[in-house]
Design an enzyme around this catalytic site. Structure first.
Site, PDB file in Angstrom:
ATOM      1  N   ASP B  91       4.338  14.376  -7.929  1.00  0.00           N
ATOM      2  CA  ASP B  91       3.457  15.462  -7.555  1.00  0.00           C
ATOM      3  C   ASP B  91       3.355  16.381  -8.767  1.00  0.00           C
ATOM      4  O   ASP B  91       4.205  16.335  -9.648  1.00  0.00           O
ATOM      5  CB  ASP B  91       4.092  16.180  -6.348  1.00  0.00           C
ATOM      6  CG  ASP B  91       3.234  17.313  -5.858  1.00  0.00           C
ATOM      7  OD1 ASP B  91       3.783  18.219  -5.214  1.00  0.00           O
ATOM      8  OD2 ASP B  91       2.027  17.301  -6.106  1.00  0.00           O
ATOM      9  N   ASP B 265       2.209  10.570   2.208  1.00  0.00           N
ATOM     10  CA  ASP B 265       3.584  10.944   1.896  1.00  0.00           C
ATOM     11  C   ASP B 265       3.964  12.076   2.838  1.00  0.00           C
ATOM     12  O   ASP B 265       3.099  12.869   3.211  1.00  0.00           O
ATOM     13  CB  ASP B 265       3.710  11.449   0.456  1.00  0.00           C
ATOM     14  CG  ASP B 265       3.359  12.924   0.315  1.00  0.00           C
ATOM     15  OD1 ASP B 265       2.155  13.242   0.164  1.00  0.00           O
ATOM     16  OD2 ASP B 265       4.270  13.770   0.421  1.00  0.00           O
ATOM     17  N   CYS B 303      13.230  -2.744  17.519  1.00  0.00           N
ATOM     18  CA  CYS B 303      13.213  -2.523  16.073  1.00  0.00           C
ATOM     19  C   CYS B 303      14.175  -3.480  15.385  1.00  0.00           C
ATOM     20  O   CYS B 303      15.300  -3.691  15.846  1.00  0.00           O
ATOM     21  CB  CYS B 303      13.616  -1.078  15.776  1.00  0.00           C
ATOM     22  SG  CYS B 303      13.691  -0.691  14.020  1.00  0.00           S
ATOM     23  N   CYS B 305      15.499  -3.137  12.353  1.00  0.00           N
ATOM     24  CA  CYS B 305      16.216  -2.568  11.216  1.00  0.00           C
ATOM     25  C   CYS B 305      17.728  -2.665  11.380  1.00  0.00           C
ATOM     26  O   CYS B 305      18.231  -2.842  12.482  1.00  0.00           O
ATOM     27  CB  CYS B 305      15.792  -1.117  10.968  1.00  0.00           C
ATOM     28  SG  CYS B 305      16.682   0.132  11.928  1.00  0.00           S
ATOM     29  N   CYS B 308      19.317  -0.365  14.099  1.00  0.00           N
ATOM     30  CA  CYS B 308      19.105  -0.778  15.481  1.00  0.00           C
ATOM     31  C   CYS B 308      19.831  -2.076  15.787  1.00  0.00           C
ATOM     32  O   CYS B 308      20.160  -2.354  16.942  1.00  0.00           O
ATOM     33  CB  CYS B 308      17.612  -0.904  15.773  1.00  0.00           C
ATOM     34  SG  CYS B 308      16.809   0.720  15.777  1.00  0.00           S
ATOM     35  N   HIS B 333      16.574   4.358   9.702  1.00  0.00           N
ATOM     36  CA  HIS B 333      15.725   3.873  10.797  1.00  0.00           C
ATOM     37  C   HIS B 333      14.325   4.474  10.719  1.00  0.00           C
ATOM     38  O   HIS B 333      13.320   3.771  10.877  1.00  0.00           O
ATOM     39  CB  HIS B 333      16.328   4.171  12.170  1.00  0.00           C
ATOM     40  CG  HIS B 333      15.340   4.009  13.267  1.00  0.00           C
ATOM     41  ND1 HIS B 333      14.989   2.773  13.809  1.00  0.00           N
ATOM     42  CD2 HIS B 333      14.545   4.913  13.900  1.00  0.00           C
ATOM     43  CE1 HIS B 333      14.046   2.933  14.701  1.00  0.00           C
ATOM     44  NE2 HIS B 333      13.759   4.213  14.790  1.00  0.00           N
TER      45      HIS B 333
END
Lengths: 237, 392
Positions: B91, B265, B303, B305, B308, B333
């Site tokens: 940025d 973002d 999920c 991931c 999880c 997560h």
């Protein structure tokens, strides 16, 4: 007071054993403070109880390096050889070696945690002390060559890992400069990376101990280790 | 120009594309986690790769303060410094003007900050911002813009919009690495369609590698928000990436993608994780809630991931706010959720099932059919029929 503590501890142990479920592993506690006789008595009492191992308490609370071996031996000499002995409160490598020398098997301490929180990383060499000259990274910030403090400004641009041939995640992926930055800006990742390295390094130390014992040269290992650290402390003065 | 943007599939205004950057080939629509100070709070670069992160954001203002752009440059650039092999975006430092306004003074020259580290005055000019970003070395750099909160009205907005155009020219002139770093311009103009239009045209005239829609995600009402996005995406060139800055909530990302935006973002997923909130298809799950104490299910049973697969709600409940690991697990997560959303947006567009995906998404989030009106209006303009998910 020590006597009361020992009496009480043994009494409580009997009560725990009576209450514990069948098949549960109970470790008996050995107390006794700095009193050799009480330590011996406690160990002997617990040794005859039906326990799966021994938890040796009350160390790392102020006894000196000099008086510790005899206290430890007073306990371990009176314990059966077939069951594991665990101790809490011995964290410094020299203290660990004292425990190992006395016959302790399991160590639990907050040593690594405190190092990490303080921004320290362990750097003492793990190789087996056969060589006389050590490949220390020269850090002249008054460090004791056993650990470095990553907050020190000397590391701001240091693009090398904490320990050159360490295979932990931190040393394989990151530099001292990055960790120095993370510490400066109070980022969580600093503690994560330090904890990974310190745990890895410390466990490596225990591996060296096991190897030395297996090769029958533990006494030498302990002597050389302690000596080398003392030499460097003296050299820095 | 140091990028290639190739559209692979469309549904009306929505598009799925391949964005080739110097350090990584990305698929859009995509979400970029924010690693302000050179780290995504609590996650290792390994874990970020694991969950499929393509681009991370670093912030010029913070990095210039610590450890300084000169140090980063000396050590080989930000990629090397943090050991992130994929893409980076920095940025300009402009947003801090809005968020730290009580410390800032904006003039034609640039922005004067009072350094929060040592109180010294710091002047951020367009030239300085680009120089810092050149040293940091990100794949995409942002022009310094004069950003004004959308909740402000009056001549200040017009002033800021024209100044943004003048500053973009100074940024272009100062940019020393156009073959390695892509300079994106930022469309300003508040909520005024006339101003926004002038700004878009001005930026498009400069023929930049990509464009961002700025000045949103600052508290404006949702109805105004989507209309500005819709207007800008309609006017920006087809063959260049469009980045909506500071967005955001999963719902916002789905709507903006439907309207033709590609990149996003936001600190929301990681920040809300540190407060104990997990992102789930139904909306959010507050792990601090007492109801979680005995809940042995994972955060989201569907999920895939690591969190999880390995941890229960009950365990995370214990950790949350008491131990750093609580926020790490939730950040992991939540980012996985956002990146999976990005992947789903991309693949559903490419595979020709985007409207079905949108309806499914809305149905899960609004099971009673109470889809907010602004979403319905936006989807109307986007040409997506969501009548099956709306109860009205």
């Amino acid at each position: 007071r020590n006597k009361t503590s020992v009496d009480r501890t043994v009494k409580w142990l009997d009560e725990c054993i009576a209450r514990s479920p069948a098949g549960g592993a109970v470790f008996g506690s050995i107390v006794g403070g700095s009193n050799i006789e009480e330590r011996k008595r406690c160990a002997q009492e617990v040794a005859v109880r039906n326990v799966s191992g021994y938890w040796i308490g009350g160390f790392g609370l102020g006894e000196s390096m000099e008086e510790r071996p005899s206290l430890l031996n007073a306990v371990t000499d009176n314990l059966p050889k077939d069951w594991p002995r665990m101790i809490c409160g011995l964290g410094l490598p020299e203290e660990v070696l004292q425990g190992v020398a006395a016959g302790v098997d399991l160590f639990d301490s907050a040593y690594i945690y405190h190092l990490t929180i303080g921004g320290f990383a362990l750097t003492f060499p793990l190789d087996r002390m056969e060589k006389n000259d050590y490949n220390y990274q020269l850090s002249d910030q008054g460090s004791d060559r056993t650990k470095i403090n990553l907050r020190a400004t000397v590391y701001r641009k240091d693009a090398t890992p904490i320990v050159e041939d360490c295979c932990c995640y931190t040393c394989q992926n990151h530099t001292k400069a990055y960790i120095n930055h993370l510490l400066n800006v109070h980022e969580m990742l600093a503690q994560i990376l330090l904890e990974i390295h310190n745990t890895h390094h410390y466990l490596g130390f225990f591996r060296s101990i096991r190897e030395a014992i297996k090769e029958g040269c533990f006494e030498q290992f302990q002597k050389k280790f302690v000596q080398s650290r003392r030499e460097h402390l003296a050299a820095d003065v | 120009m140091a990028l290639r943007f190739e559209v692979l599939g469309r549904f009306n205004r929505a598009r799925a594309a391949q964005l080739t950057l110097p350090h990584f080939v990305c698929q859009t629509p995509l979400f970029m986690p924010v690693g302000t100070q050179g780290t995504i709070k609590g996650l290792t670069t390994d874990q970020l790769e694991e969950i499929g992160c393509q681009i991370i954001l670093g912030n010029t203002y913070h990095l210039a303060l610590r450890p300084t752009s000169e140090l980063i440059d000396e050590l080989g650039g930000l990629h090397k410094f943090i050991n992130w092999p994929r893409a980076l975006l920095t940025d300009s430092g402009g947003f801090q003007m809005v968020s730290l306004l009580h410390l800032a003074d904006i003039t034609e020259k640039g922005v004067t900050f009072q350094s929060p580290v040592d109180g010294k005055p710091m002047l951020l000019t367009p030239e300085e911002s680009i120089q810092i970003q050149n040293r940091i070395g990100a794949d995409i750099i942002m022009a310094l813009d004069d950003v004004v909160r959308t909740t402000i009205t009056g001549p200040r907005i017009e002033e800021a919009m024209y100044r943004t155009l003048r500053w973009v020219d100074r940024c272009i002139a100062a940019h020393k690495r156009p073959h390695e770093q892509n300079l994106f311009g930022i469309v300003q103009g508040g909520l005024d369609p006339v101003l926004r239009d002038i700004c878009v045209r001005g930026l498009v005239d400069r023929n930049l590698p990509g464009y961002a829609i700025g000045g949103l995600a600052g508290g404006e009402d949702k109805d105004s928000f989507w209309r500005v996005v819709a207007q800008c995406t309609a006017a920006l060139p087809e063959d260049k990436p469009r980045y909506v800055m500071g967005v955001g909530y999963p719902l916002d990302i789905v709507v903006c993608s439907a309207l033709g935006a590609d990149m996003y973002d936001c600190v929301y997923p990681t920040r809300t994780a540190r407060f104990g909130t997990a992102l789930v298809p139904e909306g959010v799950l507050k792990l601090k809630h007492n109801a979680m104490v005995n809940d042995t299910r994972p955060i989201d049973p569907k999920c895939a991931c690591m969190v999880c697969k390995n941890y229960t709600r009950a365990y995370i409940h214990c950790l949350v706010t008491k131990d750093a690991m609580g926020s790490q697990l939730l950040s992991y997560h939540n980012l996985y959720y956002m990146l999976q959303l990005s992947r789903n947006l991309h693949s559903s567009i490419v595979e020709g099932r985007f409207p079905e995906f949108v309806c499914d998404f809305l149905q899960k989030m609004f099971p009673k059919g109470d889809v907010p009106e602004w979403v319905c209006n936006a989807m109307d303009v986007a040409g997506i029929d969501i009548s099956s998910c709306c109860s009205s």
